[in-house]
Design a protein around this motif. Sequence first.
Motif, PDB file in Angstrom:
ATOM      1  N   ASN A 121       0.788  -1.230   0.000  1.00  0.00           N
ATOM      2  CA  ASN A 121       0.000   0.000   0.000  1.00  0.00           C
ATOM      3  C   ASN A 121       0.821   1.280   0.000  1.00  0.00           C
ATOM      4  OD1 ASN A 121       0.883  -0.528   2.501  1.00  0.00           O
ATOM      5  ND2 ASN A 121      -1.153  -0.865   3.404  1.00  0.00           N
ATOM      6  N   ASN A 122       2.135   1.188   0.184  1.00  0.00           N
ATOM      7  CA  ASN A 122       2.928   2.410   0.041  1.00  0.00           C
ATOM      8  C   ASN A 122       4.132   2.173  -0.866  1.00  0.00           C
ATOM      9  OD1 ASN A 122       5.301   1.541   1.560  1.00  0.00           O
ATOM     10  ND2 ASN A 122       3.965   1.622   3.355  1.00  0.00           N
ATOM     11  N   ALA A 123       4.781   3.283  -1.231  1.00  0.00           N
ATOM     12  CA  ALA A 123       5.847   3.210  -2.234  1.00  0.00           C
ATOM     13  C   ALA A 123       7.031   2.352  -1.761  1.00  0.00           C
ATOM     14  CB  ALA A 123       6.324   4.622  -2.578  1.00  0.00           C
ATOM     15  N   LEU A 124       7.282   2.351  -0.453  1.00  0.00           N
ATOM     16  CA  LEU A 124       8.412   1.555   0.037  1.00  0.00           C
ATOM     17  C   LEU A 124       8.124   0.058  -0.105  1.00  0.00           C
ATOM     18  CD1 LEU A 124      11.190   1.530   1.359  1.00  0.00           C
ATOM     19  CD2 LEU A 124      10.058   1.435   3.583  1.00  0.00           C
ATOM     20  N   ARG A 125       6.955  -0.344   0.307  1.00  0.00           N
ATOM     21  CA  ARG A 125       6.584  -1.753   0.163  1.00  0.00           C
ATOM     22  C   ARG A 125       6.589  -2.181  -1.294  1.00  0.00           C
ATOM     23  NH1 ARG A 125       2.003  -3.515   4.460  1.00  0.00           N
ATOM     24  NH2 ARG A 125       3.314  -3.289   6.305  1.00  0.00           N
ATOM     25  N   PHE A 126       6.081  -1.291  -2.128  1.00  0.00           N
ATOM     26  CA  PHE A 126       6.060  -1.555  -3.566  1.00  0.00           C
ATOM     27  C   PHE A 126       7.484  -1.780  -4.072  1.00  0.00           C
ATOM     28  CE2 PHE A 126       6.356   0.276  -7.896  1.00  0.00           C
ATOM     29  CZ  PHE A 126       5.507  -0.586  -8.558  1.00  0.00           C
ATOM     30  N   ALA A 127       8.391  -0.914  -3.615  1.00  0.00           N
ATOM     31  CA  ALA A 127       9.784  -0.999  -4.072  1.00  0.00           C
ATOM     32  C   ALA A 127      10.428  -2.301  -3.618  1.00  0.00           C
ATOM     33  CB  ALA A 127      10.572   0.200  -3.546  1.00  0.00           C
ATOM     34  N   GLN A 128      10.063  -2.773  -2.424  1.00  0.00           N
ATOM     35  CA  GLN A 128      10.751  -3.925  -1.847  1.00  0.00           C
ATOM     36  C   GLN A 128      10.105  -5.261  -2.199  1.00  0.00           C
ATOM     37  OE1 GLN A 128      10.781  -2.701   2.266  1.00  0.00           O
ATOM     38  NE2 GLN A 128      12.803  -1.711   2.059  1.00  0.00           N
ATOM     39  N   ALA A 129       8.950  -5.221  -2.844  1.00  0.00           N
ATOM     40  CA  ALA A 129       8.256  -6.474  -3.175  1.00  0.00           C
ATOM     41  C   ALA A 129       9.048  -7.263  -4.213  1.00  0.00           C
ATOM     42  CB  ALA A 129       6.862  -6.151  -3.708  1.00  0.00           C
ATOM     43  N   PRO A 130       8.899  -8.612  -4.195  1.00  0.00           N
ATOM     44  CA  PRO A 130       9.571  -9.422  -5.224  1.00  0.00           C
ATOM     45  C   PRO A 130       9.067  -9.029  -6.614  1.00  0.00           C
ATOM     46  CG  PRO A 130       8.575 -10.811  -3.518  1.00  0.00           C
ATOM     47  CD  PRO A 130       8.113  -9.420  -3.260  1.00  0.00           C
ATOM     48  N   SER A 131       9.983  -8.921  -7.557  1.00  0.00           N
ATOM     49  CA  SER A 131       9.575  -8.427  -8.884  1.00  0.00           C
ATOM     50  C   SER A 131       8.605  -9.384  -9.553  1.00  0.00           C
ATOM     51  CB  SER A 131      10.802  -8.197  -9.756  1.00  0.00           C
ATOM     52  OG  SER A 131      11.487  -9.409  -9.940  1.00  0.00           O
ATOM     53  N   SER A 132       8.663 -10.678  -9.159  1.00  0.00           N
ATOM     54  CA  SER A 132       7.730 -11.632  -9.767  1.00  0.00           C
ATOM     55  C   SER A 132       6.283 -11.299  -9.390  1.00  0.00           C
ATOM     56  CB  SER A 132       8.076 -13.048  -9.331  1.00  0.00           C
ATOM     57  OG  SER A 132       8.066 -13.122  -7.920  1.00  0.00           O
ATOM     58  N   VAL A 133       6.117 -10.855  -8.148  1.00  0.00           N
ATOM     59  CA  VAL A 133       4.774 -10.471  -7.699  1.00  0.00           C
ATOM     60  C   VAL A 133       4.285  -9.268  -8.497  1.00  0.00           C
ATOM     61  CG1 VAL A 133       3.455  -9.535  -5.755  1.00  0.00           C
ATOM     62  CG2 VAL A 133       5.113 -11.370  -5.380  1.00  0.00           C
ATOM     63  N   ILE A 134       5.169  -8.266  -8.608  1.00  0.00           N
ATOM     64  CA  ILE A 134       4.813  -7.049  -9.341  1.00  0.00           C
ATOM     65  C   ILE A 134       4.447  -7.395 -10.781  1.00  0.00           C
ATOM     66  CG2 ILE A 134       5.691  -4.831 -10.148  1.00  0.00           C
ATOM     67  CD1 ILE A 134       5.245  -4.999  -7.122  1.00  0.00           C
ATOM     68  N   ARG A 135       5.239  -8.289 -11.354  1.00  0.00           N
ATOM     69  CA  ARG A 135       5.015  -8.640 -12.754  1.00  0.00           C
ATOM     70  C   ARG A 135       3.673  -9.345 -12.945  1.00  0.00           C
ATOM     71  NH1 ARG A 135       9.575 -10.025 -16.771  1.00  0.00           N
ATOM     72  NH2 ARG A 135       8.366 -10.275 -18.678  1.00  0.00           N
ATOM     73  N   SER A 136       3.351 -10.197 -11.991  1.00  0.00           N
ATOM     74  CA  SER A 136       2.094 -10.938 -12.141  1.00  0.00           C
ATOM     75  C   SER A 136       0.891  -9.998 -12.004  1.00  0.00           C
ATOM     76  CB  SER A 136       2.018 -12.061 -11.108  1.00  0.00           C
ATOM     77  OG  SER A 136       1.804 -11.507  -9.835  1.00  0.00           O
ATOM     78  N   ILE A 137       1.086  -8.888 -11.295  1.00  0.00           N
ATOM     79  CA  ILE A 137      -0.028  -7.950 -11.139  1.00  0.00           C
ATOM     80  C   ILE A 137      -0.129  -6.982 -12.307  1.00  0.00           C
ATOM     81  CG2 ILE A 137      -0.859  -5.995  -9.753  1.00  0.00           C
ATOM     82  CD1 ILE A 137       0.106  -7.472  -7.284  1.00  0.00           C
TER      83      ILE A 137
END
Length: 424
Positions: A204-220
């Motif tokens: 929910n914030n930019a820091l968490r977004f930055a630190q999330a695994p890129s695979s998760v980000i990619r799947s979203i």
Amino acid sequence: MGCRDQRYSFLVIALADCNNFYVSCERVFRPALRNRPVIVLSNNDGCAVARSNEAKALGIPMGAPYHQIKKLCEWNGVTVFSSNYELYGDMSRRVTSVLARFAPELEIYSIDESFLNLSGVNTPLLLSQRIRKTVVRWTGIPISIGLGKTKTLAKLANRLAKKKKTGCFEIRAEQDDILKQIPVGDIWGVGHRLSIRLQRVGLNNALRFAQAPSSVIRSIGGVTLERTQREITGIPCLEMEQVPQSRKNTCSSRSFGRPVETLAELEEAVANYAVKATRKVRSEGSLTSGLQVFINTNRFREDQEQYANSRTLAFDEPTDDIIRVVQNAKVLLRSIYRKGYAYKKTGVILLDLIPKRSQQTLLFEEHGSPRRREFIDAFEEVSARYGQSCAFLGAQGVKQKWSMRREMRTPRYTTCWDDLVKVF
DNA sequence: TCTGGGGTCCTAGGACCC
DNA sequence: TCTGGGGTCCTAGGACCC
């Protein structure tokens, strides 16, 4: 984390963004409106697309339909303008020409935003303050500047800069506490839909977004969102684009000032948009390979039956022949027109634009005879020199009862001799 | 009554081919 | 019951931006 990456430590990208741009343009010529609530409406006087800080404080949201806030505006003495794109376009050119003096590398991103490459500058924050002062003194337009290693970080910094008195702000790599306070939806590239999906998994914030695994980000959000994530961590993925790349499509469309039912009126409107779109293409020295026409009813009217349709055709040879585009647009329109609906909007899109010089001609057919071409060129010249009322196609109509509303537009102070400010 | 306009990029899925 | 595999091209639709 990527932002610790030494390779990019020297990078500084600045985003210069004009404050409440359209409102600021109007205020240049109406200084009495400073510190007062002002809004500028979209085409057709439809919704608020620019708001002064005072208007924002009254709770007028971005994009609010004017008919919903009209009372609020009257009660609070809000000054309301129709949009005046001639003025805003000219003011925009003035602002960017000032910005260009300060940075060798400048990308004009939109009518009110430019990226500047300040890499190698010793004190970019100090320079930004100087830029800001110069722009407001020379053009009258206040701007804010955000600094960061990447475009996406510069965007974020700009958002924070708007709140600062100095109007400038820099996000540095180690400022996790700042990222933590930024809602994920405030990140450039994270819109409404993605923001909901990210929050659902706790990002929910930019820091968490930055630190999330890129695979998760990619799947979203696919590769696009993954690029945004890298940018937030300080790894540039979006290059500066100094030479604007030529556009691939162009569109001309308008909502009607009132509902339109007859084919004849729609044809008139389509003919006008076809002419306008083709002129854009001609002025860029391009040709169009295809054409799309669309129509739709008012989607907000739940009490009415809805209809929307579009149809596309490909020209057998790329063209900039105004008459040909108009004729074909009318054919397409007739094929999708259905009687008995109240139409709200129609438009013409020209597709797959190509530069004129790279044109591949047909082997056995020649469309544009020299005479035809000479005629169109002459027609265009007359129309450009003496105004559209002196030379136009019969198909464009004379009365244009369907045309849009624009009731509160200010004069074109800077681009039209008749509208020059009179001092005495 | 009245709700903007003009763009970009990416992806999934269908059509078609060998 | 069983119903190739792999490739390209095109388009519609979905997401984003100002």
